[in-house]
Scaffold this active site. Sequence first.
Site, PDB file in Angstrom:
ATOM      1  N   LEU A  21      44.527  21.125  30.870  1.00 36.26           N
ATOM      2  CA  LEU A  21      43.419  22.031  30.586  1.00 36.26           C
ATOM      3  C   LEU A  21      43.368  22.408  29.112  1.00 36.26           C
ATOM      4  O   LEU A  21      42.304  22.669  28.570  1.00 36.26           O
ATOM      5  CB  LEU A  21      43.526  23.303  31.441  1.00 36.26           C
ATOM      6  N   GLY A  27      52.553  26.054  24.122  1.00 36.51           N
ATOM      7  CA  GLY A  27      52.743  25.250  25.317  1.00 36.51           C
ATOM      8  C   GLY A  27      51.484  24.537  25.758  1.00 36.51           C
ATOM      9  O   GLY A  27      50.500  24.467  25.029  1.00 36.51           O
ATOM     10  N   LYS A  28      51.539  24.029  26.983  1.00 33.15           N
ATOM     11  CA  LYS A  28      50.426  23.303  27.585  1.00 33.15           C
ATOM     12  C   LYS A  28      50.065  23.953  28.907  1.00 33.15           C
ATOM     13  O   LYS A  28      50.934  24.445  29.622  1.00 33.15           O
ATOM     14  CB  LYS A  28      50.817  21.846  27.855  1.00 33.15           C
ATOM     15  N   ASP A 133      46.134  37.611  19.835  1.00 33.16           N
ATOM     16  CA  ASP A 133      45.555  36.285  19.603  1.00 33.16           C
ATOM     17  C   ASP A 133      44.134  36.181  20.153  1.00 33.16           C
ATOM     18  O   ASP A 133      43.797  35.249  20.876  1.00 33.16           O
ATOM     19  CB  ASP A 133      46.460  35.216  20.222  1.00 33.16           C
TER      20      ASP A 133
END
Length: 181
Positions: A21, A27-28, A133
């Site tokens: 996604l 990270g992923k 963020d």
Amino acid sequence: MYFNKSSGKIILKRFQILSLLGEGGMGKVFLVREQGTGKKYAIKSIDYNLQGWKEKSVFEEVSGNDGIPDYYGYEIEDGKLYLIMEYLQGMNMREYIRVHGMPNCKRYLKWGIQLCQILEWIHKGKNKIVYMDLKPENIMIHSSKKLYLVDFGASVYFGENNTGCGTKGFAAPEQYIPGHK
């Protein structure tokens, strides 16, 4: 969706990776299907270290609020920490604007109010978390047009050193001043 050579791979002995996604500095995030139930989840794979553990702790605290994906737990495998969360059918704000164009003022106002409510809840919570963020890629627009805030990897507890958190170009300049609290 991104092309991903991991598609079809089984992780945590029960989740089949369907697609990647997104990925960032921490990270992923994968779309997965749980074997047996067929239910879809989003799973974030991050390093199993102090920063990863902190992200897990923050996400546990903020989950359950309207506008934040539900958190279902974590698992550790091969030096990675996997956060299992609700899969949000939709797209991030940047993709939404690219595909649909700029929303009208009424829609922007509604989303702005939703975002402020989410941030207020996070900031006023028991441990006063500061979301560090905020950017279009971390604001998800669900297919129902409801707004969600995602990715708590750069979040800090109020009073903690926040230097170096966030994304340059979106974060306040003081976030990059050494020693700033």
